[in-house]
Write an enzyme that holds these catalytic residues in place. Sequence first.
Site, short mmCIF file in Angstrom:
data_model
loop_
_atom_site.label_atom_id
_atom_site.label_comp_id
_atom_site.label_asym_id
_atom_site.label_seq_id
_atom_site.Cartn_x
_atom_site.Cartn_y
_atom_site.Cartn_z
N GLY A 15 0.78 -1.24 0.00
CA GLY A 15 0.00 0.00 0.00
C GLY A 15 0.80 1.29 0.00
O GLY A 15 0.34 2.30 0.53
N SER A 16 1.98 1.27 -0.63
CA SER A 16 2.73 2.54 -0.66
C SER A 16 2.04 3.58 -1.54
O SER A 16 2.12 4.78 -1.28
CB SER A 16 4.19 2.32 -1.10
N ARG A 68 -16.06 -14.86 -9.32
CA ARG A 68 -15.48 -13.51 -9.38
C ARG A 68 -16.58 -12.46 -9.33
O ARG A 68 -16.47 -11.44 -8.68
CB ARG A 68 -14.66 -13.38 -10.67
N ARG A 94 -6.36 -8.53 -8.41
CA ARG A 94 -7.48 -9.22 -9.06
C ARG A 94 -7.93 -8.46 -10.29
O ARG A 94 -7.95 -7.23 -10.30
CB ARG A 94 -8.66 -9.32 -8.09
N LEU A 96 -10.77 -7.12 -12.55
CA LEU A 96 -12.16 -6.76 -12.28
C LEU A 96 -13.09 -7.41 -13.29
O LEU A 96 -12.78 -7.50 -14.48
CB LEU A 96 -12.33 -5.24 -12.35
N ASN A 110 -5.89 2.83 -12.40
CA ASN A 110 -4.88 1.87 -11.96
C ASN A 110 -3.50 2.46 -12.18
O ASN A 110 -3.32 3.30 -13.06
CB ASN A 110 -5.01 0.56 -12.76
N HIS A 112 0.46 1.29 -12.99
CA HIS A 112 1.21 0.13 -13.48
C HIS A 112 2.69 0.52 -13.61
O HIS A 112 2.99 1.58 -14.16
CB HIS A 112 0.64 -0.31 -14.84
C1 GRF Z 1 3.10 -0.91 -7.68
O1 GRF Z 1 4.34 -1.14 -8.30
C2 GRF Z 1 2.02 -0.70 -8.71
O2 GRF Z 1 2.50 -0.06 -9.85
C3 GRF Z 1 1.60 -2.11 -9.02
O3 GRF Z 1 1.65 -2.78 -7.80
C4 GRF Z 1 2.60 -2.15 -6.96
C5 GRF Z 1 1.86 -1.79 -5.70
O4 GRF Z 1 2.71 -1.25 -4.73
N1 GRF Z 1 0.30 -2.12 -9.64
P1 GRF Z 1 2.13 -0.64 -3.41
O5 GRF Z 1 1.29 -1.74 -2.75
O6 GRF Z 1 1.29 0.56 -3.77
O7 GRF Z 1 3.32 -0.28 -2.57
#
Ligand code: GRF
Length: 221
Positions: A15-16, A68, A94, A96, A110, A112
């Site tokens: 969750g950073s 799901r 997951r 969606l 999202n 990525h």
């Molecule tokens: C991040 O690298 C994000 O881009 C990817 O999953 C990771 C999640 O990191 N989708 P965090 O849990 O937010 O630290």
Amino acid sequence: MKRQLRLGVLASGRGSNLQAIVNACEAGQINAVVAIVISDVAEAYALERGRRYGIEAAFIDSTRHRTRNDFDAAVLDLLRKRDVELVCLAGYMRLLSPSFVEAYKNRIMNIHPALLPAFPGLHVQRKALQYGLKFSGCTVHFVDEGVDTGPIIIQAVVPVLDNDTEEDLSARILAYEHRIYPRAIQLFAEGRLEIRGRRVLCHGTDTPQQQEKQAWGAINP
Ligand code: GRF
């Protein structure tokens, strides 16, 4: 102060990015509030982070839902009950269901850790190194039914260095994720994003100079 946009963050891990979003809300950089954090992993540190900030943090157990669709219906139900207006996926592992995507059409984002459409899916920093990229980066995009295929909102370019390990590159990219995700949410909160086909236009940046400034500004605020 204008009414705050209500966010629902879905996270499966540490969750950073959630933290970056919460920080930006608290600092007034985005006119939004995290109304709820939902995870499919009971011990996800993202839940703990949410609780520390007094944010409702809910674990939804996928083993208690047969399909799901059933699981997503439970998530949707909670998001709606909390009047969530924008769903932010932050390390949510997951895919969606189409009915979820439809329910929050163009209101799901999202993050990525690659420059899409290169390297969608998992283990993308490893793949970037194996491929020999000189630059990678990260992407905030709207979510559609595909895997990392929705319209792109903001990208940040990050250099790959000669001796990078997967961890080094991930950490360098992550620092930029924490900048562009809150920025994309802010643009949404300000009502400045317009999806036109595959392209996301940002209103309020009319000249090419303003647009360029906006693009780099997202990376170096
Ligand atoms: C991040 O690298 C994000 O881009 C990817 O999953 C990771 C999640 O990191 N989708 P965090 O849990 O937010 O630290």
